[in-house]
Design an enzyme around this catalytic site. Structure first.
Site, mmCIF file in Angstrom:
data_model
loop_
_atom_site.group_PDB
_atom_site.id
_atom_site.type_symbol
_atom_site.label_atom_id
_atom_site.label_comp_id
_atom_site.label_asym_id
_atom_site.label_seq_id
_atom_site.Cartn_x
_atom_site.Cartn_y
_atom_site.Cartn_z
ATOM 1 N N SER A 62 2.864 1.838 -3.856
ATOM 2 C CA SER A 62 0.847 1.545 -2.984
ATOM 3 C C SER A 62 0.497 2.401 -2.388
ATOM 4 C CB SER A 62 1.463 0.289 -2.456
ATOM 5 O OG SER A 62 1.487 -1.320 -3.170
ATOM 6 N N LYS A 65 -2.757 3.400 -4.085
ATOM 7 C CA LYS A 65 -4.401 2.442 -4.016
ATOM 8 C C LYS A 65 -4.942 3.319 -3.162
ATOM 9 C CE LYS A 65 -1.726 -2.062 -4.548
ATOM 10 N NZ LYS A 65 -1.282 -2.136 -4.388
ATOM 11 N N SER A 124 -2.524 -5.059 0.468
ATOM 12 C CA SER A 124 -2.054 -4.371 -0.787
ATOM 13 C C SER A 124 -1.512 -5.307 -2.082
ATOM 14 C CB SER A 124 -0.461 -3.942 -0.341
ATOM 15 O OG SER A 124 0.156 -3.356 -0.598
ATOM 16 N N LYS A 227 -2.408 3.766 4.791
ATOM 17 C CA LYS A 227 -1.779 2.948 3.164
ATOM 18 C C LYS A 227 -0.240 2.980 3.395
ATOM 19 C CE LYS A 227 -2.073 -0.348 0.272
ATOM 20 N NZ LYS A 227 -0.746 -0.435 0.429
#
Length: 389
Positions: A62, A65, A124, A227
């Protein structure tokens, strides 16, 4: 090449070079972290303070992202979409892999870009990533093409994306170094948006409240992003940003920790890395952006000299108390015309007598060409000058 593109290219080159720059040569024992790879970047100076396997190919999960957000932030900056732009949720966005993280969008309903960014960076949500891609670029495929184009323009040579959410795919990969560059560019290019979403501790959508998976937001008040990432194959990862005052300077450190064994481990190792960087180094401003550090001779120009310096504030990160020397190396000969932002020399920085960094100096003002007679006269003088040399 247009001047604007020349300046942009130089800025990007500086960012890439900065990601490879090392701190003062004074020995500082680095932390022994069991993560697969890690890197600590001082984003204020652009120097890497320590790293382990920073160029090893890893699965970003992730952390992908971050690039999704970067492309959406660009669209917001360029007014291609607004934060209140409504996106109709497609079946594709709703049907992301079962069990994967999501913000619980419903097909056929609408969500704003603002809501989707919270869903992307706080919750997320893989469904949010798909909806944003379709809302900004019209299709996931077109959006992913933009992601890879942007990766190329940012100089992320070891990064590629096959989707906007980071679910496992052999064609989605990156490195700790590339991710640090991306994180630094998010903070630098979008100061009004960075931290707006990723520093939010929890977000509620569709009646469901989810916490931010970045546990450092609760443990360290200086942490303001960025993140987390996790898949079974990638392990647990975290890109964290923290900003603290150091005298008159606000230092920002970015830690990248990838492939740990648990959520707790990525949090602990990231915190240890940030504390190590803030405790063992200080960042010193070398020159303010726009200040002339020298005025070298220009030949065949409407003016005989050009002020040179840096377009942005320029810093160096060193051990506390280190002795810093600045040595200017103007390019020679400099022949007009010169554009503002054009490279015209180099700054050599030595720390405690040892080479530390070499930074390009640029023209702070344009120097147009002289008249025909002036160019001819200077041509003769330059010939005599070089003959005497």
């Amino acid at each position: 090449m247009p001047i604007s593109k020349m300046v942009a290219a130089l800025a990007c080159a500086l960012c890439i070079a900065a990601a490879h720059a090392q701190p003062s040569p004074a020995a500082v024992p680095v932390p022994a972290l069991p993560a697969r790879a890690w890197l600590l970047l001082d984003a204020t100076s652009g120097q890497v303070l320590g790293a382990h396997d920073p160029d090893k190919r890893i699965e970003p999960a992730s952390l992908t992202k971050m690039m999704t957000a970067y492309v959406v932030f660009q669209a917001l900056r360029d007014h291609a979409v607004g934060r209140d732009t409504r996106v109709t949720v497609s079946t594709r966005a709703w049907k992301v892999a079962p069990g994967s993280s999501r913000m619980f969008l419903e097909p056929g309903k609408q969500a704003t870009i603002d809501e989707l960014l919270y869903g992307l960076l706080v919750q997320s949500g893989n469904d949010a990533a798909i909806a944003l891609a379709e809302g900004v670029a019209g299709s996931v495929e077109a959006f992913v093409e933009r992601m890879n184009q942007e990766a190329g323009e940012l100089g992320l040579a070891s990064t590629h994306f096959s989707n906007p959410h980071g679910l496992p795919d052999p064609q989605t990969y990156s490195t700790a170094r590339d991710l640090s560059v991306l994180a630094a560019r998010i903070v630098r290019d979008f100061p009004d948006l960075a931290g707006t979403y990723d520093a939010t501790r929890q977000y509620t959508y569709n009646g469901i409240t989810q916490p931010n998976r970045n546990r450092l937001l609760w443990l360290d008040a200086s942490v303001d992003g960025m993140k987390t990432g996790h898949t079974e194959s990638a392990g647990y990862s975290l890109v964290a940003t923290a900003r603290r005052a150091s005298g008159s300077i606000q230092r920002r450190l970015i830690s990248v920790v990838v492939g740990t064994a648990s959520d707790r481990d990525r949090t602990r190792q990231s915190r240890e890395l940030l504390e190590w960087g803030f405790r063992n180094f200080e960042t010193v401003r070398l020159y303010a952006g726009g200040d002339a550090v020298g005025s070298p001779r220009v030949w065949k120009g409407a003016r005989s000299a050009v002020p040179m310096g840096f377009q942005r504030d320029t810093y160096i990160t060193v051990r506390p108390g280190a002795r810093i020397e600045r040595i200017l190396h103007p390019a020679s000969p400099l022949i007009a015309p010169l554009a503002a932002g054009q490279r015209v020399g180099e700054l050599e920085v030595r720390v405690d007598g040892e080479p530390a960094r070499r930074l390009p100096l640029v023209a702070l003002q344009p120097v147009p060409a002289a008249s025909w007679f002036g160019r001819a006269w200077d041509g003769l003088r330059l010939w005599l000058h070089e003959l005497g040399a």
